[in-house]
Design a protein around this motif. Structure first.
Motif, PDB file in Angstrom:
ATOM      1  N   PHE A 128       5.309 -12.012  -4.878  1.00  0.00           N
ATOM      2  CA  PHE A 128       4.836 -11.119  -3.823  1.00  0.00           C
ATOM      3  C   PHE A 128       4.633  -9.698  -4.343  1.00  0.00           C
ATOM      4  O   PHE A 128       3.706  -9.009  -3.898  1.00  0.00           O
ATOM      5  N   THR A 132       1.020  -7.815  -4.134  1.00  0.00           N
ATOM      6  CA  THR A 132       0.802  -6.513  -3.486  1.00  0.00           C
ATOM      7  C   THR A 132       0.055  -5.556  -4.409  1.00  0.00           C
ATOM      8  O   THR A 132      -0.765  -4.746  -3.953  1.00  0.00           O
ATOM      9  N   ASN A 136      -3.636  -4.659  -3.590  1.00  0.00           N
ATOM     10  CA  ASN A 136      -3.435  -3.304  -3.083  1.00  0.00           C
ATOM     11  C   ASN A 136      -3.066  -3.285  -1.600  1.00  0.00           C
ATOM     12  O   ASN A 136      -3.644  -2.541  -0.804  1.00  0.00           O
ATOM     13  N   VAL A 137      -2.115  -4.124  -1.219  1.00  0.00           N
ATOM     14  CA  VAL A 137      -1.642  -4.168   0.168  1.00  0.00           C
ATOM     15  C   VAL A 137      -0.112  -4.227   0.164  1.00  0.00           C
ATOM     16  O   VAL A 137       0.491  -4.822  -0.723  1.00  0.00           O
ATOM     17  N   GLY A 138       0.499  -3.589   1.174  1.00  0.00           N
ATOM     18  CA  GLY A 138       1.941  -3.697   1.348  1.00  0.00           C
ATOM     19  C   GLY A 138       2.760  -3.193   0.182  1.00  0.00           C
ATOM     20  O   GLY A 138       3.767  -3.813  -0.186  1.00  0.00           O
ATOM     21  N   ARG A 139       2.347  -2.066  -0.423  1.00  0.00           N
ATOM     22  CA  ARG A 139       3.091  -1.555  -1.579  1.00  0.00           C
ATOM     23  C   ARG A 139       4.546  -1.239  -1.224  1.00  0.00           C
ATOM     24  O   ARG A 139       5.438  -1.388  -2.056  1.00  0.00           O
ATOM     25  N   TYR A 141       6.499  -2.826   0.844  1.00  0.00           N
ATOM     26  CA  TYR A 141       7.237  -4.091   0.793  1.00  0.00           C
ATOM     27  C   TYR A 141       7.426  -4.544  -0.650  1.00  0.00           C
ATOM     28  O   TYR A 141       8.457  -5.125  -1.007  1.00  0.00           O
ATOM     29  N   GLY A 142       6.412  -4.277  -1.469  1.00  0.00           N
ATOM     30  CA  GLY A 142       6.509  -4.612  -2.879  1.00  0.00           C
ATOM     31  C   GLY A 142       7.637  -3.852  -3.562  1.00  0.00           C
ATOM     32  O   GLY A 142       8.377  -4.415  -4.379  1.00  0.00           O
ATOM     33  N   LEU A 210       3.328   0.126  -8.271  1.00  0.00           N
ATOM     34  CA  LEU A 210       3.829   0.069  -6.897  1.00  0.00           C
ATOM     35  C   LEU A 210       3.865   1.443  -6.245  1.00  0.00           C
ATOM     36  O   LEU A 210       3.669   1.570  -5.036  1.00  0.00           O
TER      37      LEU A 210
END
Length: 219
Positions: A128, A132, A136-139, A141-142, A210
């Motif tokens: 995951f 991310t 390039n989504v949910g950095r 959370y990453g 990140l």
């Protein structure tokens, strides 16, 4: 190519421009590395970090390979024993169940966590985190998942379990006919892929990607 780094007047530099050696605690200026270069501590020679090619793509390939090996490594027979005409097949999962059913519940839980649960959680966290970065989504959370991965890093002990299996095979070789199963091959493959992943997945580049500092981590 490697580069040793040191600099005077560090007190005037911002924290993001500094790096400390994990081995000897030497504080120094963080160098800018080109592809394929690595930074070495000038005091002890420890590798501070490296700038590797295609970190995200290569790491994703290795994570997916490890996940594909995970199920056969844990649920296919590791070895088959033939003693006095009786045969039995053992897997990692059957070993956990065997310990649990022989009133060794505490040991079975530790074996389950260290050889099955935590390695799987580590791989899923890595997957995951890489996704991310790749999309390039949910950095945020990453970042959380990568912190969790580092906290779990020392608790996945596949090599200890493998050593136990090899010792058992050596000790039982004179008492029974032993046939190595496909599960052992997959287990060794899983261990080697995870070791390779630790080398390829450069922590410095992942943290930078990140945090948005390195937009080309996958290059």
């Amino acid at each position: 190519m490697s580069e040793s780094v040191d600099a005077p007047g560090l007190s005037d530099l911002p924290l993001e421009d500094l790096v400390a050696c994990h081995e000897c605690d030497l504080l120094m200026r963080k160098p800018q590395l080109a592809h394929g270069e690595k930074a070495l501590c000038p005091r002890c020679g420890y590798e501070l970090y490296a700038h590797r090619h295609n970190v995200v793509q290569r790491s994703l390939a290795l994570v997916i390979a490890a996940l594909l090996l995970y199920i056969p490594a844990n649920f296919l027979p590791i070895m088959q024993l033939n003693i006095l005409g009786q045969s039995s097949q053992d897997t990692v999962w059957s070993g956990v169940l065997g310990l649990f059913n022989t009133d060794m519940k505490g040991v079975s839980i530790v074996v389950f966590l260290c050889s099955m649960a935590i390695p799987l959680v580590k791989l899923l966290c890595q997957l995951f985190v890489l996704l991310t970065i790749r999309f390039n989504v949910g950095r945020s959370y990453g970042l959380l998942l990568y912190r969790i991965y580092h906290h779990l890093k020392d608790w996945g002990m596949l090599e200890v379990y493998l050593m136990g299996v090899l010792v058992a095979i050596v000790k039982l070789a004179d008492m029974a006919a032993i046939t190595v199963g496909l599960g052992l091959v997959c287990f060794i493959g899983l261990l080697l892929v995870q070791v390779w992943l630790e080398v390829v997945m450069s922590p410095h580049q992942i943290w930078q990607a990140l945090s948005g500092e390195d937009a080309h981590a996958g290059d």
